[in-house]
Design an enzyme around this catalytic site. Structure first.
Site, PDB file in Angstrom:
ATOM      1  N   HIS A   1       0.825  -1.208   0.000  1.00 40.30           N
ATOM      2  CA  HIS A   1       0.000   0.000   0.000  1.00 40.30           C
ATOM      3  C   HIS A   1       0.861   1.261   0.000  1.00 40.30           C
ATOM      4  CE1 HIS A   1       0.966   0.966   4.174  1.00 40.30           C
ATOM      5  NE2 HIS A   1       0.800  -0.311   4.459  1.00 40.30           N
TER       6      HIS A   1
ATOM      7  N   GLU B   1      -1.663  -6.935   8.124  1.00 41.71           N
ATOM      8  CA  GLU B   1      -0.317  -6.701   8.641  1.00 41.71           C
ATOM      9  C   GLU B   1      -0.144  -7.389   9.994  1.00 41.71           C
ATOM     10  OE1 GLU B   1       2.707  -6.452   8.327  1.00 41.71           O
ATOM     11  OE2 GLU B   1       3.016  -4.406   7.574  1.00 41.71           O
TER      12      GLU B   1
END
Length: 387
Positions: free
Chosen positions: A122, A231
């Protein structure tokens, strides 16, 4: 302040109520046991494949002594995603690349399969900006457990910064360049399937990258959300995800994984420990499922730095650090482990795109729009006791 760490044996995490599908053997053998999740989304399902990487198609897959990741990132926009195959007039040869991947699959032994993973990190989030401004040490000691710091909204589930949004648009421009000038679509190298983390920063990156390439098509594919693509879990507020009903309202083109809770019941104040193997195990499970369930060859995965680092480790790729909003293709070979070789039938290969992409003339491809490397963020001195 010390950082609390949990191991895969920790008892404090909540087990999600997943309704996972059993994967049955053929020839009426016993099925692989259904997943029973323990701490941090690590199930008790054993590995199914042995993985390896085809190293002679992209420069980022070469050994570290041949290709430095910092140099690659510094000149990323001129690298054609690292493709090593070129035409006689010195253009990236996507057709030769696709032909090679198809040849590998055509010549594969029973129980073997090759896929191309487009691994995308990202764009910059406020937590990344905080680390750039105040250093990693200060982030770990003081900032990471805060929801807000000096005007930066750190969590839960922060969106991209303006810089991060521009980074994602830049990657979209590189895809457009390859499509418009280097025949990537004609070669058949567009993603056939899209996977993503459930976090807003990953979905915003995917949206800004693909919005006017694929996501605006009448038959645009649904982006499959996998909880395990998140994550490192816990402790940092940026790693607590949002409410999925609200996330789905913002990104209506996503398809949630079966059994996902609406609210994040996985995040805890204790940090998942990457070194204990739980992250590798949960990311291996995602990759296993993609090979077990998908006949498509070209797979887009948009996620996070730690998550993608684990994917690389699982498939046997060198640990190639990606800056924010960078994407690298990785060609992965999966080979059924001996105990499954005569029991699992891999999906039949699916060719072509499941959506109707029409080549377009894009307006925003001037290199000055995305080829300059922005200056580094100026460090800010913060008086914090790290002891």
């Amino acid at each position: 302040m010390s950082l609390p760490i949990a191991t895969a044996q920790s008892n404090g995490a909540i087990t999600p109520d997943h309704d996972d599908h059993e994967i049955h053997y053929n020839h009426d053998h016993e099925p692989i046991p259904p997943k029973t999740y323990g701490p941090y989304l690590v199930s008790d399902r054993r590995p199914v494949f042995q993985y390896s990487v085809v190293r002679n198609l992209f420069i980022q897959s070469l050994p570290e002594y041949l290709v430095d990741q910092k140099e690659f990132n510094a000149h990323y926009f001129s690298k054609n995603f690292g493709l090593m195959l070129y035409t006689d007039d010195d253009k990236p040869d996507w057709k030769a690349f696709v032909d090679k991947v198809n040849e590998l699959n055509d010549q594969a032994e029973p129980g073997e399969c090759y896929k191309v993973f487009y691994l995308a990190r990202h764009g910059q989030g406020p937590h990344n900006e905080a680390i750039e401004l105040y250093t990693q040490a200060v982030w770990e000691a003081e900032i990471g457990m805060k929801k807000e710091f000096k005007g930066l909204r750190l969590g839960p589930d922060p969106d991209l910064t303006e810089k991060g949004k521009n980074e994602a648009i830049s990657i979209g421009n590189i895809w457009k360049t390859q499509l418009q000038h280097h025949d990537l679509f004609e070669a058949g190298a567009l993603p056939q399937k899209f996977y993503a983390s459930p976090f807003t920063r990953a979905l915003r990156t995917l949206e800004l990258t693909w919005s006017d390439i694929v996501l605006d098509l009448p038959d645009a594919p649904r982006v499959k959300i996998r909880e395990n693509l998140r994550e490192t879990i816990g402790y940092h507020w940026c790693d607590k995800r949002g409410v999925m009903k609200e996330v789905s309202d913002v990104f209506p083109w996503i398809e949630l994984e079966d059994g996902m809770h609406d609210e994040d019941k996985i995040w805890t104040e204790v940090r998942e420990d990457e070194e204990c193997g739980s992250m590798d195990n949960r990311l291996r499970e995602v990759i296993d499922d993609i090979f077990l369930e998908d006949g498509e060859t070209f797979i887009s995965i948009t996620a996070h730095s730690g998550c993608l680092r684990c994917v690389m480790r699982v498939v046997g790729h060198r640990l190639f650090g990606l800056e924010t909003s960078r994407m690298i293709p990785v060609v992965v070979k999966a080979k059924l482990l001996p105990e499954f070789k005569d029991k699992i039938k891999l999906p039949e290969r699916i060719t072509g795109l499941p959506y109707n992409y029409t080549p377009k003339i894009y307006d925003s491809l001037k290199r000055k729009d995305f080829d300059a490397t922005p200056p580094p963020t100026k460090k800010v001195q913060v008086d914090i006791d790290l002891h």
